[in-house]
Scaffold this active site. Structure first.
Site, PDB file in Angstrom:
ATOM      1  N   ASP A  21     -27.273  45.508  -8.023  1.00 39.64           N
ATOM      2  CA  ASP A  21     -28.314  44.487  -8.211  1.00 39.64           C
ATOM      3  C   ASP A  21     -28.754  43.889  -6.872  1.00 39.64           C
ATOM      4  O   ASP A  21     -27.943  43.769  -5.953  1.00 39.64           O
ATOM      5  CB  ASP A  21     -27.764  43.389  -9.137  1.00 39.64           C
ATOM      6  CG  ASP A  21     -28.873  42.509  -9.682  1.00 39.64           C
ATOM      7  OD1 ASP A  21     -30.050  42.906  -9.600  1.00 39.64           O
ATOM      8  OD2 ASP A  21     -28.560  41.423 -10.193  1.00 39.64           O
ATOM      9  N   GLU A  68     -34.049  48.247 -20.496  1.00 38.02           N
ATOM     10  CA  GLU A  68     -34.911  47.065 -20.291  1.00 38.02           C
ATOM     11  C   GLU A  68     -35.819  47.233 -19.068  1.00 38.02           C
ATOM     12  O   GLU A  68     -36.896  46.634 -18.989  1.00 38.02           O
ATOM     13  CB  GLU A  68     -34.064  45.797 -20.115  1.00 38.02           C
ATOM     14  CG  GLU A  68     -33.332  45.336 -21.375  1.00 38.02           C
ATOM     15  CD  GLU A  68     -32.091  46.159 -21.711  1.00 38.02           C
ATOM     16  OE1 GLU A  68     -31.582  46.883 -20.824  1.00 38.02           O
ATOM     17  OE2 GLU A  68     -31.643  46.097 -22.880  1.00 38.02           O
ATOM     18  N   ASN A  69     -35.402  48.057 -18.100  1.00 34.41           N
ATOM     19  CA  ASN A  69     -36.210  48.251 -16.883  1.00 34.41           C
ATOM     20  C   ASN A  69     -37.569  48.893 -17.165  1.00 34.41           C
ATOM     21  O   ASN A  69     -38.486  48.783 -16.344  1.00 34.41           O
ATOM     22  CB  ASN A  69     -35.467  49.097 -15.847  1.00 34.41           C
ATOM     23  CG  ASN A  69     -34.331  48.369 -15.152  1.00 34.41           C
ATOM     24  OD1 ASN A  69     -33.375  48.971 -14.669  1.00 34.41           O
ATOM     25  ND2 ASN A  69     -34.410  47.048 -15.076  1.00 34.41           N
TER      26      ASN A  69
END
Ligand code: FPP
Length: 249
Positions: A21, A68-69
């Site tokens: 991240d 979700e990306n």
């Protein structure tokens, strides 16, 4: 291996999973488009893959693209897909020289044909490598994976191949996309966020967690070795007593 960070060769985690991240913030801090952060993130992927291989980690799982990306701006998704394709091509010497077998967990069928073709080619080329499995979680989420596993088991029940009462933790593990490898011993997340973000929810039941404040593109080999050294100091009890306390009543 770094001379500064002593790693015990007898206690190397078999499986390390990483939530990479902070690419976007790395770019934003430099007034660069987010894509530049992902490009820099690939360099960190290369560094950490090499480092993991060097110390004998058997499975390295990287959360490269979540289900979700897909909801990110179109340009960012396209840039990530293009990066994935070029990475599969450019890193092939790294995979072959280091005996790295590429694996994918996730919804492979949703990728564009050229991405799917690049993935299939890289999977086939590296299929005979046995030193380390590099597992890319692509269009992956744990809830997707668990839903698929439930469907699979329900199908086996319907066909009379499985009794509902025989479903146990190991049948669920076997139905997951990760059935070919052990659960992660260590889960690392970079960028100072303390979340799991729908990653390997079933498999991390007893994983050790390590959170680094450093953004993924800045994550170095030594930081990775630091996480491994920290893991090696932990007393893993799996819900039981530690071995030194085992005989006490
Ligand atoms: C999270 O950073 C990272 C991603 C969504 C993608 C990870 C991808 C790479 C490291 C490069 C591509 C990898 C391969 C294997 C080709 P973020 O964008 O969520 O960062 P932010 O939280 O700072 O916005």
């Amino acid at each position: 291996m770094s001379a500064d960070i002593p790693i015990r060769t007898d206690k190397v985690p078999r499986h390390v999973a990483i939530i990479m991240d902070g690419n976007g913030r790395w770019a934003q801090m430099r007034n660069l488009p987010r894509q530049e952060g992902h490009i820099e993130g690939v360099k960190a992927v290369r560094r950490i893959t090499r480092a993991a291989c060097k110390i004998g980690i058997r499975y390295l799982t990287l959360y490269a693209f979540s289900t979700e990306n897909w909801g990110r701006p179109k340009e960012e998704v396209s840039a990530l897909m293009a990066l994935l394709v070029s990475c599969l091509h450019n890193e092939m010497p790294l995979f072959m020289e280091n005996g790295i077998r590429l694996r994918v967990i996730g919804q492979e069928e949703v990728f564009a044909p050229e991405v799917k073709a690049a993935l299939d080619e890289a999977l086939a080329k590296t299929a005979g490598n046995t030193r380390m499995d590099l597992v890319l979680a692509l269009s992956y989420s744990a809830r997707w994976e668990l839903t698929e596993a439930v469907r699979k088991l329900a199908g086996e029940v319907r066909e009379g191949r499985l009794e509902p009462g025989d479903i146990d933790a190991s049948s669920i593990s076997r139905a997951l996309a990760t059935s070919f490898m052990p659960d992660p011993d260590l889960l690392i997340r970079t960028s100072g966020e303390y979340r799991i973000s729908n990653f390997l929810l079933w498999q991390i039941a007893y994983s050790e967690l390590f959170f680094s404040p450093v953004l993924w593109p800045d994550f170095t080999e030594d930081m990775f070795y630091g996480a491994i050294a920290d893991f090696q100091k932990r007393d893993r009890r799996f819900g039981k007593l530690s071995s030194s306390n085992q005989s006490k009543s």
